[in-house]
Design an enzyme around this catalytic site. Structure first.
Site, PDB file in Angstrom:
ATOM      1  N   ASN A  22       1.132 -10.809  -5.155  1.00 30.54           N
ATOM      2  CA  ASN A  22      -0.023 -10.700  -4.266  1.00 30.54           C
ATOM      3  C   ASN A  22      -0.678 -12.066  -4.160  1.00 30.54           C
ATOM      4  O   ASN A  22      -1.141 -12.619  -5.161  1.00 30.54           O
ATOM      5  CB  ASN A  22      -1.024  -9.670  -4.784  1.00 30.54           C
ATOM      6  CG  ASN A  22      -0.498  -8.252  -4.655  1.00 30.54           C
ATOM      7  OD1 ASN A  22      -0.474  -7.509  -5.615  1.00 30.54           O
ATOM      8  ND2 ASN A  22      -0.068  -7.878  -3.466  1.00 30.54           N
ATOM      9  N   HIS A  73       3.287  -0.040 -14.494  1.00 28.81           N
ATOM     10  CA  HIS A  73       2.991  -1.121 -13.556  1.00 28.81           C
ATOM     11  C   HIS A  73       2.093  -2.112 -14.284  1.00 28.81           C
ATOM     12  O   HIS A  73       0.934  -1.812 -14.574  1.00 28.81           O
ATOM     13  CB  HIS A  73       2.288  -0.536 -12.327  1.00 28.81           C
ATOM     14  CG  HIS A  73       1.968  -1.545 -11.263  1.00 28.81           C
ATOM     15  ND1 HIS A  73       1.809  -1.214  -9.952  1.00 28.81           N
ATOM     16  CD2 HIS A  73       1.756  -2.881 -11.320  1.00 28.81           C
ATOM     17  CE1 HIS A  73       1.526  -2.289  -9.243  1.00 28.81           C
ATOM     18  NE2 HIS A  73       1.476  -3.317 -10.065  1.00 28.81           N
ATOM     19  N   GLU A 111       3.381  -9.114 -10.020  1.00 29.53           N
ATOM     20  CA  GLU A 111       3.450  -7.711 -10.414  1.00 29.53           C
ATOM     21  C   GLU A 111       4.836  -7.373 -10.947  1.00 29.53           C
ATOM     22  O   GLU A 111       5.850  -7.717 -10.335  1.00 29.53           O
ATOM     23  CB  GLU A 111       3.097  -6.813  -9.229  1.00 29.53           C
ATOM     24  CG  GLU A 111       1.722  -7.124  -8.652  1.00 29.53           C
ATOM     25  CD  GLU A 111       1.126  -5.979  -7.870  1.00 29.53           C
ATOM     26  OE1 GLU A 111       1.801  -4.939  -7.717  1.00 29.53           O
ATOM     27  OE2 GLU A 111      -0.019  -6.115  -7.412  1.00 29.53           O
ATOM     28  N   GLY A 158       0.786  -1.223   0.000  1.00 27.27           N
ATOM     29  CA  GLY A 158       0.000   0.000   0.000  1.00 27.27           C
ATOM     30  C   GLY A 158       0.819   1.275   0.000  1.00 27.27           C
ATOM     31  O   GLY A 158       0.326   2.333   0.381  1.00 27.27           O
ATOM     32  N   GLY A 159       2.086   1.167  -0.403  1.00 28.56           N
ATOM     33  CA  GLY A 159       2.925   2.358  -0.470  1.00 28.56           C
ATOM     34  C   GLY A 159       3.603   2.721   0.836  1.00 28.56           C
ATOM     35  O   GLY A 159       4.394   3.668   0.881  1.00 28.56           O
ATOM     36  N   ARG A 171      -3.473 -13.401  -3.246  1.00 28.73           N
ATOM     37  CA  ARG A 171      -4.916 -13.286  -3.022  1.00 28.73           C
ATOM     38  C   ARG A 171      -5.575 -12.871  -4.317  1.00 28.73           C
ATOM     39  O   ARG A 171      -4.905 -12.590  -5.311  1.00 28.73           O
ATOM     40  CB  ARG A 171      -5.192 -12.234  -1.949  1.00 28.73           C
ATOM     41  CG  ARG A 171      -4.531 -10.890  -2.283  1.00 28.73           C
ATOM     42  CD  ARG A 171      -4.949  -9.789  -1.368  1.00 28.73           C
ATOM     43  NE  ARG A 171      -4.126  -8.590  -1.509  1.00 28.73           N
ATOM     44  CZ  ARG A 171      -4.219  -7.699  -2.479  1.00 28.73           C
ATOM     45  NH1 ARG A 171      -5.106  -7.861  -3.450  1.00 28.73           N
ATOM     46  NH2 ARG A 171      -3.420  -6.632  -2.520  1.00 28.73           N
TER      47      ARG A 171
END
Length: 449
Positions: free
Chosen positions: A290, A208, A275, A164-165, A292
């Site tokens: 990720n 991205h 990613e 989340g950064g 999920r």
């Protein structure tokens, strides 16, 4: 076949999972906080049970209460959705200890890929391209500075347990490295209880691009194409689309192959996302996995004709994937806009409140995933995302026009939203030309922070 699935989540993803359960003939159980007593997912589920007060730590993050709810309601499986406990290995182990199937990967894989420095090392050993940087974790600024000099400035300092950064800082040169490292490490410790860091070369103006994979327990792994998630604010995605306008067919083929390799390397099962970042020259590098289902999974569903939630449930029941790699064909173009209850003109300040009136767009190739209804009170305790508008059309230009039409048609009264902001992006020439990178919001729209 599962008899009953408990959904350990809320909002639109809980609604999405409940509908998948209905399509499979499986009963669903909604958990909810007192704040969410009148939420749509609570009304749609076959059964419901309150698990605590409004704050997430007392409800949706309370593992013991969720496990107890599953046992009390006779659920034999739990779907975590995204966020909350979806990537929490301790929760996965608690499910297993209590004889409940967790719909997702096993705990060891979550641990392996959740620690980003460990994931980097694993991918490097497997031959997956990664951004040049450290292979081992970094714990102090002095060591980090020496490694940064070897890597070459500018560098990105990242939290090993980040997301989340949070715990991410860029150091442009040696003079500012120590300050940025200490800031990132402090953020990481506060947010994740972990001060382990890693350092990699900062790729300027990247795209991205992520690959959706699905894997079963029989050794089958399938890549379902890419999603371009470059339009972001504070590392939070705003728009996703597939296919990406930034990569060619050869790059696409390689990225899919590396995504499958990454999943097979760690023995992955269920839905996951690899990613990558893509530099201006077209070189791509593994960034993270990720473990999920993603917020933007609907984009992939639109271009592949699959139902990823149903596939997740079937895989968790021990079935083989219902499709093979050669069955996956990307058809047309899909775009998703995340609609948030927030005020863009006031630094995107959240705007909770009661929805006094709403109208959702519809029509061929238009999908809205939401838990909104007229009279619903949007709470202040949770994420401000209230809907995802997804469109599908034969090509990107047609998809852009369809999204403009959908956003123009959508009405939400009683709270402020980012609908107009998203519409402006859909009209922006840089975005329309397919040239928006991760700095688009800051560099093109001139919106800081």
């Amino acid at each position: 076949m599962f008899n009953k699935i408990l959904i350990a989540n809320r909002g639109e993803i809980a609604v999405r999972i409940i509908r998948a359960c209905r399509n499979l003939g499986i009963r669903s159980v909604a958990v909810y906080s007192k704040e969410d007593a009148k939420s749509l997912h609570v009304q749609l589920a076959d059964q419901r049970i309150c698990i605590g007060e409004g704050p997430a730590r007392n409800s949706y993050l309370n593992m013991d209460r969720i496990i107890a709810a599953a046992e009390n309601m006779g659920a034999d499986a739990i779907h975590p959705g995204f966020g909350f406990l979806s990537e929490n290995s301790e929760f996965v182990r608690k499910c297993k200890e209590n004889g409940i199937t967790f719909i997702g990967p096993d705990a060891d894989v979550i641990d392996k890929m959740g620690n980003k420095s460990h994931a980097r090392k694993t991918m490097m050993d497997a031959g997956v391209p990664v951004v040049p940087g450290t292979k081992e974790p970094v714990y102090d600024a002095e060591t980090g500075k020496k490694l940064a000099e070897e890597i070459g400035y500018p560098v990105m300092i990242k939290a090993s347990s980040g997301g989340g950064g949070k715990g991410m800082r860029v150091a442009a040169n040696e003079d500012e490295f120590e300050f940025q490292f200490n800031m990132a490490q402090r953020e990481s410790a506060n947010a994740f209880g972990d001060d382990t860091m890693y350092i990699e070369r900062f790729v300027e103006n990247p795209r991205h691009v992520e690959i959706q994979i699905m894997a079963d327990s029989h050794g089958n792994v399938v890549a379902l194409g890419e999603r371009d998630c470059s339009v972001q604010r504070n590392h939070q995605k705003l728009i996703e689309e597939s296919p990406s306008p930034a990569i060619d067919e050869e790059t696409r083929r390689k990225m899919n192959e590396y995504a499958v390799l990454a999943a097979k390397t760690v023995g992955y099962t269920n839905a996951g996302t690899i990613e990558f970042i893509v530099d201006p020259k077209g070189n791509f590098y593994f960034m993270e996995m990720n473990t999920r289902i993603q917020v933007e999974h609907g984009v992939t569903e639109m271009v592949t004709g699959t139902d990823l939630i149903i596939e997740q449930i079937r895989v968790a029941m021990g079935e083989e994937l219902s499709f093979k790699q050669e069955d996956i064909r990307i058809k047309g173009h899909a775009i998703e806009c995340r609609i948030n209850a927030e005020i863009p003109e006031k630094n995107f300040m959240p705007s909770p409140g009661v929805v006094q009136h709403m109208h959702l767009p519809a029509g061929n190739g238009v999908r809205v995933d939401t838990a909104l209804y007229t009279g619903y009170k949007i709470p202040s305790e949770y994420d401000s995302m209230i809907a995802k508008v997804i469109v599908h059309a034969p090509d990107r230009e047609a998809a852009l026009q369809k999204m403009r039409s959908a956003l123009d048609e959508m009405v939400v009264m009683g709270v402020e939203t980012n609908l107009d902001f998203q519409y402006q992006i859909m009209k922006n020439q840089v975005f329309c030309d397919g040239k928006a990178d991760t700095g688009f919001i800051e560099n093109v729209l001139k919106i800081k922070g």
